[in-house]
Design an enzyme around this catalytic site. Sequence first.
Site, PDB file in Angstrom:
ATOM      1  N   ASN A   6       0.862  -1.189   0.000  1.00 19.98           N
ATOM      2  CA  ASN A   6       0.000   0.000   0.000  1.00 19.98           C
ATOM      3  C   ASN A   6       0.896   1.237   0.000  1.00 19.98           C
ATOM      4  OD1 ASN A   6      -1.821   2.047   0.503  1.00 19.98           O
ATOM      5  ND2 ASN A   6      -2.224   1.439   2.623  1.00 19.98           N
ATOM      6  N   LYS A   8       0.081   4.333  -0.286  1.00 16.39           N
ATOM      7  CA  LYS A   8      -0.534   5.551   0.257  1.00 16.39           C
ATOM      8  C   LYS A   8      -0.284   6.713  -0.725  1.00 16.39           C
ATOM      9  CE  LYS A   8       0.011   3.434   4.708  1.00 16.39           C
ATOM     10  NZ  LYS A   8       0.007   3.568   6.143  1.00 16.39           N
ATOM     11  N   HIS A  93      -9.354   1.407   4.735  1.00 16.72           N
ATOM     12  CA  HIS A  93      -8.080   1.584   5.436  1.00 16.72           C
ATOM     13  C   HIS A  93      -8.301   2.508   6.633  1.00 16.72           C
ATOM     14  CE1 HIS A  93      -4.015   2.822   6.361  1.00 16.72           C
ATOM     15  NE2 HIS A  93      -3.655   1.680   5.793  1.00 16.72           N
ATOM     16  N   GLU A  95      -6.667   4.886   7.753  1.00 18.32           N
ATOM     17  CA  GLU A  95      -6.482   6.326   7.460  1.00 18.32           C
ATOM     18  C   GLU A  95      -7.736   6.901   6.815  1.00 18.32           C
ATOM     19  OE1 GLU A  95      -2.782   5.820   5.369  1.00 18.32           O
ATOM     20  OE2 GLU A  95      -1.851   5.266   7.272  1.00 18.32           O
ATOM     21  N   GLU A 159      -5.357  -4.748  10.559  1.00 24.97           N
ATOM     22  CA  GLU A 159      -4.344  -3.715  10.775  1.00 24.97           C
ATOM     23  C   GLU A 159      -4.646  -2.976  12.082  1.00 24.97           C
ATOM     24  OE1 GLU A 159      -2.306  -2.601   6.824  1.00 24.97           O
ATOM     25  OE2 GLU A 159      -4.020  -1.299   7.082  1.00 24.97           O
ATOM     26  N   GLY A 165       2.437   2.490  10.687  1.00 28.07           N
ATOM     27  CA  GLY A 165       3.416   3.573  10.534  1.00 28.07           C
ATOM     28  C   GLY A 165       4.115   3.951  11.830  1.00 28.07           C
ATOM     29  N   SER A 195       3.369  -1.881  10.241  1.00 29.08           N
ATOM     30  CA  SER A 195       4.822  -1.897  10.439  1.00 29.08           C
ATOM     31  C   SER A 195       5.480  -3.238  10.083  1.00 29.08           C
ATOM     32  CB  SER A 195       5.172  -1.486  11.870  1.00 29.08           C
ATOM     33  OG  SER A 195       4.726  -0.162  12.111  1.00 29.08           O
TER      34      SER A 195
END
Length: 237
Positions: A6, A8, A93, A95, A159, A165, A195
């Site tokens: 991914n 991003k 996701h 985010e 996740e 991150g 991560s």
Amino acid sequence: MLIAGNWKMNKTASETVEFCSALRRRIGGIAEEVDVAVFPPFTSLAAAVRLLATTEIAVGAQNVHWATEGAFTGEISAPMLRELGVYAVIVGHSERRQLFGETDETVVRRAAAALEAGLFVIACVGELEEERDCGDTDAVLRRQVSALTEDDRLVVAYEPCWAIGTGRTATPDQAREAHDVIKSLLDVPVLYGGSVTPGTAEELLAQPGVDGALVGGASLDVDSFAAICESAIRIRS
Ligand code: PGA
């Protein structure tokens, strides 16, 4: 076993050409043993599709709208992605959930439209740190996963938000427990994300119930992404 990168909001189209050329040289041949997919930003999809067309490496998008067309400024539909040669999409996701108001309901609508259009879907789920601290991980996962409908082309990515991150990964036990909860609700492959690096991939991928990885930061560098793919191959063989 699937290793998905991914990207991003990283890599312009010209950077994508450079990356995909190098990726093709590095793992174009091994990708037959492990499924590999990259998820560039929308503006880099065409370049990735073109560069990877003759390989086993699939290209996916990071989001998709539920309508096929219409007055939805700034959105992209599943048929648009299909025509471009895109194979899969990520939905939900964390985010998107935390920064852009994505809800379980919109995640489900996006997933349904993508599946309907023939795309593979990686639907992301995972708890916030405070939810884990309160002992709510199980309930959060159950709520997010039970909104989804089983499908041959659906993959779930677990996740934990606190691991994305941050350089902190779930322990193998935490990952296994979460994957067990998800698999008790849906009979689909479950990826771990948060991560994942060449240093942590092998132990995580070796856990029962971990069917691959959704890799963010470490997927932006050809060598580290290829090293994670190679870990997956070692585990498979
Ligand atoms: P990370 O991101 O590997 O950089 O933690 C994973 C993701 O957000 O999919």
